[in-house]
Scaffold this motif. Sequence first.
Motif, short mmCIF file in Angstrom:
data_model
loop_
_atom_site.label_atom_id
_atom_site.label_comp_id
_atom_site.label_asym_id
_atom_site.label_seq_id
_atom_site.Cartn_x
_atom_site.Cartn_y
_atom_site.Cartn_z
N TYR A 71 32.65 61.80 -59.86
CA TYR A 71 32.69 60.41 -60.33
C TYR A 71 34.03 60.15 -61.03
CZ TYR A 71 27.63 60.30 -59.55
OH TYR A 71 26.39 60.35 -58.98
N ILE A 72 34.71 59.10 -60.62
CA ILE A 72 35.96 58.71 -61.27
C ILE A 72 35.78 57.31 -61.83
CG2 ILE A 72 36.88 58.01 -58.99
CD1 ILE A 72 39.69 58.55 -60.18
N TYR A 126 42.14 57.35 -66.36
CA TYR A 126 41.00 57.59 -65.48
C TYR A 126 40.22 58.79 -66.00
CZ TYR A 126 43.18 54.41 -62.12
OH TYR A 126 43.75 53.31 -61.51
N THR A 127 38.92 58.73 -65.86
CA THR A 127 38.04 59.81 -66.28
C THR A 127 37.31 60.37 -65.07
OG1 THR A 127 37.70 58.73 -68.42
CG2 THR A 127 36.15 60.47 -67.80
N ASN A 141 31.43 54.33 -51.35
CA ASN A 141 30.50 54.93 -52.31
C ASN A 141 30.53 54.27 -53.67
OD1 ASN A 141 30.08 56.87 -50.25
ND2 ASN A 141 31.73 58.13 -51.07
N SER A 142 31.15 53.09 -53.78
CA SER A 142 31.16 52.40 -55.07
C SER A 142 29.83 51.69 -55.35
CB SER A 142 32.31 51.39 -55.13
OG SER A 142 32.19 50.44 -54.08
N ASP A 143 29.09 51.36 -54.29
CA ASP A 143 27.77 50.75 -54.46
C ASP A 143 26.71 51.84 -54.62
OD1 ASP A 143 28.81 48.18 -54.18
OD2 ASP A 143 28.70 48.29 -51.99
N ILE A 202 33.11 59.31 -55.85
CA ILE A 202 32.28 58.15 -56.15
C ILE A 202 32.96 57.33 -57.25
CG2 ILE A 202 30.02 57.35 -56.92
CD1 ILE A 202 28.83 59.91 -55.87
N PRO A 203 33.59 56.20 -56.90
CA PRO A 203 34.23 55.36 -57.93
C PRO A 203 33.19 54.63 -58.76
CG PRO A 203 35.10 54.94 -55.71
CD PRO A 203 33.84 55.72 -55.55
N VAL A 204 33.46 54.55 -60.06
CA VAL A 204 32.58 53.85 -60.99
C VAL A 204 33.44 52.88 -61.79
CG1 VAL A 204 30.98 54.05 -62.91
CG2 VAL A 204 31.01 55.81 -61.13
N TYR A 205 33.10 51.60 -61.76
CA TYR A 205 33.86 50.59 -62.48
C TYR A 205 33.41 50.54 -63.94
CZ TYR A 205 35.88 48.69 -58.19
OH TYR A 205 36.58 48.52 -57.02
N GLU A 206 34.38 50.59 -64.83
CA GLU A 206 34.06 50.43 -66.24
C GLU A 206 33.58 49.02 -66.53
OE1 GLU A 206 36.62 50.27 -70.35
OE2 GLU A 206 37.07 51.92 -68.96
N ASP A 207 34.18 48.04 -65.86
CA ASP A 207 33.80 46.64 -65.99
C ASP A 207 33.23 46.17 -64.67
OD1 ASP A 207 33.45 44.00 -66.55
OD2 ASP A 207 35.54 43.58 -67.05
#
Length: 396
Positions: free
Chosen positions: A356-357, A379-380, A329-331, A311-316
């Motif tokens: 989650y990345i 990346y976290t 899965n970004s939404d 699941i990608p998560v945008y910092e910005d």
Amino acid sequence: MSRNRRGPQGKGGGARRAENNKIYGDALPITFPLSTDYNEDKSLSLLARGFRIGGTILNPNCEVVFDKTTHSAWTFSSRDAMILWRKGFFGKGDLSRSEPSWLSRQINALKAAKKGELTSEEIREKRRAERKQFKIDRAKAIADAAAEAEAAFIEGREANTTFIPSGATWKPQQQNVQNAENVLIVPEEDEESGEAVLEEDEIPQDVEHLQLTLQETFFLSWAVNCLTVHDPTKESPMTLQEIWTSFQAVHCITPSHDHRFDNPFIINYAIYHYYRSLGWIVKGGLKFCVDYLLYKRGPVFQHAEFAIMVIPVYEDPADQENSPFQLENSDPMSWTWLSTINRVNSQVQKTLVLTYITIPAQSRISPTVLSSPACLSHYTIREVVLRRFIPARMRD
């Protein structure tokens, strides 16, 4: 009372398990000469320990060809294919479900045909056809029974008994006996094994190739340093810098897509490298609606224990709005979707892990760091284990 020492996820008996340990015991293509430490521990931790004690490493130096169209790399060497699969379960045969076994299956089919027997694949297809025919016959019998009951009700009489087949009573129709000229002639057999002997000209040519994903290819090239990647358009092997940029470029349609932290190759490789570095065998999980499956030792030893959903998560959030990539899965996900995926994996006794990345913000970090794998440190990765609540099993 008999004891099942194999466990619910074990595969094979004692003799088979010992043979698998001998064939598939190495976690990586590179190995150490036989020693006491090597026999006791073949994990990734031995690799670092080998460097500290100055141990010698045996490198197979395998070779693959990069294919931009299929987003993969191919090896045309049977030797390299066996090494990469048996030492870490890398790749899959393009004509097989996993291990490149097309040639052996063809040979077994020829031997079985000579002896007038069926191969395991033919037996499987026969059983599937029989199950399909059973369902058709049962549905027809139920429809006939319903029609008879309705007719008897209208006519005011007692309905005739209609036999409805079950799995225990239904039998397939006997096939027609072959003509005499079609009866297979059984050839001479090997006195020791009892198997049919094939002539040299009867053995087919091995046309199967081992296909590696881009993540597997770069891991073997960069982290393990046992793989040489060739570009079909060039004569010399690709450098690590060329491999890194080329693998990112397969997802870029226009130059404006370059140098983005949400490049699908970088995200998937970060997850793949993370779990591989922890000693897990990582394979694709499309069959179970997830991104990856994690095996403790490999598919031949036991079934996958964990199913990984990336699941990608945008910092910005602004980076997601102007992103040219439609990351899966970004939404935000719905509970219906999550429950569906969790139920699929619960039914096959796999624990669903939401990985989650966090994608770094373009405004905070210069895109120039993407020119090398050093960008992976930005990346976290966080993990959330999700388990389906089953009241009948969890009362205690």
